[in-house]
Scaffold this active site. Structure first.
Site, PDB file in Angstrom:
ATOM      1  N   GLU A   1       9.977  14.807  16.281  1.00 38.73           N
ATOM      2  CA  GLU A   1      10.288  14.820  14.856  1.00 38.73           C
ATOM      3  C   GLU A   1       9.341  15.783  14.144  1.00 38.73           C
ATOM      4  OE1 GLU A   1       9.464  11.204  12.618  1.00 38.73           O
ATOM      5  OE2 GLU A   1      11.354  11.487  11.548  1.00 38.73           O
TER       6      GLU A   1
ATOM      7  N   CYS B   1      13.263  10.608   7.342  1.00 41.96           N
ATOM      8  CA  CYS B   1      13.257  10.088   8.705  1.00 41.96           C
ATOM      9  C   CYS B   1      14.657  10.160   9.323  1.00 41.96           C
ATOM     10  CB  CYS B   1      12.739   8.658   8.737  1.00 41.96           C
ATOM     11  SG  CYS B   1      13.435   7.636   7.455  1.00 41.96           S
TER      12      CYS B   1
ATOM     13  N   LYS C   1       0.840  -1.200   0.000  1.00 43.99           N
ATOM     14  CA  LYS C   1       0.000   0.000   0.000  1.00 43.99           C
ATOM     15  C   LYS C   1       0.873   1.247   0.000  1.00 43.99           C
ATOM     16  CE  LYS C   1      -1.830   2.434   3.387  1.00 43.99           C
ATOM     17  NZ  LYS C   1      -1.683   3.810   2.879  1.00 43.99           N
TER      18      LYS C   1
ATOM     19  N   GLU D   1      10.493   0.670  10.113  1.00 38.89           N
ATOM     20  CA  GLU D   1      11.426   1.779   9.896  1.00 38.89           C
ATOM     21  C   GLU D   1      10.693   3.031  10.322  1.00 38.89           C
ATOM     22  OE1 GLU D   1      14.449   1.533   8.979  1.00 38.89           O
ATOM     23  OE2 GLU D   1      14.649  -0.300   7.802  1.00 38.89           O
TER      24      GLU D   1
ATOM     25  N   THR E   1       6.903   6.802  14.168  1.00 39.27           N
ATOM     26  CA  THR E   1       7.029   5.949  15.348  1.00 39.27           C
ATOM     27  C   THR E   1       5.663   5.721  15.985  1.00 39.27           C
ATOM     28  OG1 THR E   1       9.324   6.537  15.771  1.00 39.27           O
ATOM     29  CG2 THR E   1       8.036   5.838  17.675  1.00 39.27           C
TER      30      THR E   1
END
Lengths: 509, 287
Positions: free
Chosen positions: A419, A322, A214, A288, A268
């Protein structure tokens, strides 16, 4: 000795400044003296269908519930296409097709033949590279220079690399015999759509698995063009299935009973939800996830090279990376000079039309992400940090963000801990290597980090102590199919790329 | 038999290179299959778990920073110490109802298993590290590094051998750990702590807690400073709960319940790799 010393210091402070070159204060002023003519890549011959369906069992099929979503060009806010919204019925169909293909064809093929299919796919990506690069830029907003020179060539390279593994797997795992897992459910993000697809599909197929993938809901088009490539390459039906949609579609893949392995790249936050929903199942998984990469600059670093590295670390792909070097840690002695040079360099960055070959920073991928970044800019200011943004012009339409740095921040500030996933850099200083290591590791993340110094022994010492899966020394944001990538701590589980990237797709007997 | 009154051992925990009792001062009875009281074991609490994690974290830096050669020597030393105390462990297992022959076999395999893993410490990165031929002009290599602090949940079977089998691969590569010993059979684990203590294993690298495992397991596996879980309990509810707890901080989980701990398959480098991370380093090549 004391006499000489006194003399020197007297000279230095004797009212008049030290003699310097008459041009010392001059710097290149691109904004007022240089005008770049626009150099847009033509998108004329790129065909994007008005509507895309799921790719299941070798065919494009309409979604069971008949619902469609829209993908827009974030640089113009215009609608590019409509694509199917996958429901659990569609996912079920795709998983069944993948299972059938696994049982009937793909697991019966020799490694050599599997490899040859992957080589074909790699070649076809190269052949359609221009079209794929332009599509990627239109759908996702990244500068054409990056999609042309990084995303697409690396995607092809990944298929070439793993193609060669397909018939050599017995050499990869000492003392063990590898076997495929079966059907892999793969969910990829919007920051490197085609490249992440390649990272996922190439090792899965090389090891003999079949796939339901996806793409992200803001960037589905190159995955659907990849589906066309699978057809053109004659890949047996059902080996690769592409189901489009948003979070619910992903969740249907994660929770489907017929899936043997989940590979996810994304935040995350979502990674934790996936890990939790896989609890108590026997599904293998790789994650990841996010990062807040420390980029550590020592006083003995080559300063101009470092400035380029810092720019590349945080502004590559609008900071939607990332592993971005989003926390700059500078040794005190050079911080003032380095920050000034960084600001000067930021002024030369061109923010604008992603299709323009001069553009350094393209469009923010989506409205939601644009709003999130702006929220963080506000948080940073409210936390008392000092903000500096380059003074470039921004286009009227589309989602654009000026390159931004924050100074005067502390370890506990939210903009240092969380982040942001945008062109926003925080800057802290340190005195000793130990302090740098302490600050670098003071985060739940551990994906990537950078270190800048001329001293090799320092690279090894600091590099060993910083807990992250990738350590870029005197460079940043470099990728290669032979090079394993993945996080420590909350940045994920498992590695993608290289020999290590085969592990997540096999069971060892 | 002489008339001399035997000296009994007080079984405590092993944390930070010391043998403290549970902070709660709670104990529970350990009996042999015939119902005879053998010893009292500490019934540890959430606070004991948290203290042990703090200690394990502070030991991690030093232990992972030791040379691979040195770690190998220390693992070999554990085997040497265990060899010298074979009788002690055989007696202890017999007290709890094991047959002498089986007890002897369990100790011998434990010793040999430690030696097996001692030999891996300075080979694991040679066999599983790589130099990667990237297309750009960079030198690029990948090396395994220890994951960090590992929570080990011991099973009820083979109380010494299972603990050795779980601990050896975890510490061989430089992790530190906290062991929740079997609730039923904790005594060998505590005695193994004494062996570790005499083997130059730095304080805090291995920490052993006893008590009601169900009381402690959630505290250990939800702790934010634990990086990985090595679970040997074969109960689907527990496994699911552990998995869910792990997701709070993206812990690595390895479920490894076994019916026969004496099999040779428990000696393999992939069990070490389960508690290692791969770090990839790049550097430009140029003049």
């Amino acid at each position: 000795m004391s006499e000489t010393k006194e003399k020197t210091s007297a000279d230095a402070t004797n009212g008049s400044p030290k003699p310097t070159s008459p041009n010392a204060d001059l710097k290149l002023d691109f904004a007022s003296f240089w005008e770049y003519s626009s150099a847009p890549e033509s998108s004329d011959f790129v065909e994007i269908n008005e509507k895309y369906n799921h790719f299941i069992n070798g065919e494009f099929v309409e979604p069971e519930k008949g619902r469609y979503m829209k993908s827009i060009n974030p640089a113009s806010e215009e609608i590019l296409t409509e694509f199917a919204e996958g429901t659990s019925e569609d996912v079920d169909k795709a998983v069944q097709a993948a299972r059938k293909a696994y049982n009937k064809t793909w697991s019966k093929l020799s490694g050599r033949e599997r490899g040859k299919y992957l080589y074909r796919i790699a070649r076809m990506i190269q052949e359609r590279s221009r079209e794929l690069a332009i599509t990627e830029t239109m759908d996702g907003g990244k500068p054409i220079r990056e999609s042309r020179d990084v995303d697409v060539p690396l995607a092809a390279a990944h298929f070439f690399y793993y193609a060669g593994w397909a018939d050599k797997l017995e050499y990869a795992f000492p003392g063990r015999k590898p076997e495929p897992l079966g059907v892999c459910g793969q969910i990829i993000p919007w920051n490197f759509p085609l490249l992440m697809l390649a990272w996922k599909i190439a090792p899965a197929l090389a090891t003999g698995n079949t796939v339901v993938l996806k793409p992200a809901e803001t960037t589905p088009i190159t995955a659907l063009k990849f589906a066309e490539i699978c057809s053109d390459a004659g890949l047996p039906d059902g080996v690769v299935n592409i189901v489009t949609g948003a979070g619910q579609t992903g969740s249907a893949i994660v929770n489907h009973q017929g899936v043997d392995k989940i590979a996810f790249t994304g935040s995350t936050e979502v990674g934790k939800i996936i890990q939790k929903s896989l609890a108590g199942t026997y599904k293998k998984y790789t994650l990841e996830l996010g990062g807040k990469g420390p980029n550590i600059v020592f006083e003995d670093a080559p300063i101009d090279q470092t400035v380029e590295g810092i720019i590349n670390a945080i502004f590559f792909n609008q900071g939607h990376v990332c592993c971005a070097g989003s926390r700059l840690l500078i040794q005190e002695g050079i911080s003032e000079r380095l920050i000034q040079k960084l600001k000067d360099r930021m002024e030369t960055l061109i923010v604008g039309d992603p299709l323009d070959k001069n553009t350094d920073i393209g469009a923010i991928n989506s409205k939601a992400q644009f709003e999130k970044i702006n929220e963080y800019l506000e948080i940073g200011v409210n936390e008392g940090a000092e903000i500096y943004q380059s003074k470039c012009d921004l286009p009227e339409n589309g989602y654009f963000c000026r390159p931004t740095i924050f100074t005067g921040v502390g370890q506990s500030n939210r903009i240092v801990r969380e982040e942001i996933f945008g062109p926003v850099l925080t800057i802290q200083t340190f005195r000793t290597p130990d302090e740098a290591i302490e600050k670098a590791n003071n985060t739940p993340y551990g994906l990537a980090s950078g270190i800048w110094t001329d001293k090799g022994s320092k690279i090894f010492k600091v590099g060993q102590k910083v807990r992250s899966g990738v350590m870029w020394s005197n460079t940043y944001n470099k990728f290669d199919p032979t090079s394993p990538f993945g996080g420590y701590k909350e940045s994920g589980i498992g590695r993608e790329g290289g020999l290590h990237g085969l592990y997540p797709y096999v069971k060892l007997n | 038999m002489s008339d001399r009154l035997e000296v009994l051992k007080t079984y405590k925990t092993y944390v930070g290179g010391k043998f403290p009792r549970s902070e709660s001062n709670r104990i529970y009875r350990i009996e042999n299959p015939g119902g005879k009281h053998i010893a009292n074991a500490c019934r540890c609490t959430r606070k004991d778990v948290r203290d042990a994690v703090v200690v394990a974290r502070s030991a991690f830096d030093g232990w992972s920073g030791r040379s691979a050669y040195n770690r190998g020597q220390i693992l070999y030393r554990i085997a040497e110490m265990l060899e010298g105390r074979k009788d002690q462990f055989v007696n202890e297992l017999e007290l709890l109802g094991a047959k002498k022959k089986n007890a002897q076999k369990e100790i011998e395999i434990s010793i040999d298993r430690l030696i097996y893993y001692a030999g891996w410490t300075d080979k694991i990165s040679q066999v599983f590290g790589t130099v990667n031929p990237v297309a750009s002009s960079h030198f690029n290599f990948s090396m395994p590094e220890p994951t960090g602090v590992v929570g080990i949940i011991g099973p009820d079977e083979s109380p010494l051998l299972s603990i050795v089998s779980l601990v050896a691969p975890v510490i061989a590569c430089g992790n530190s750990c906290i062991i929740l010993a079997s609730t039923e059979n904790p005594l060998s684990a505590v005695s193994f702590g004494e062996v570790l203590h005499a083997s130059d294993v730095p304080a805090g690298v291995v920490n052993i807690l006893t008590g009601n495992r169900d009381e402690m397991v959630n505290h250990l596996t939800t702790h934010m400073d634990v990086n990985a879980i090595f679970n040997a309990i074969n109960d689907s509810e527990t496994k699911k709960q552990l998995d869910e707890n792990a997701s709070i901080s993206v812990k690595r989980v390895k479920h490894y319940s076994q019916s026969d701990w004496s099999e040779e398959k428990h000696e393999n480098p992939y069990l070490i790799l389960d508690f290692m991370e791969t770090k990839t380093t790049w550097h430009p090549v140029g003049a």
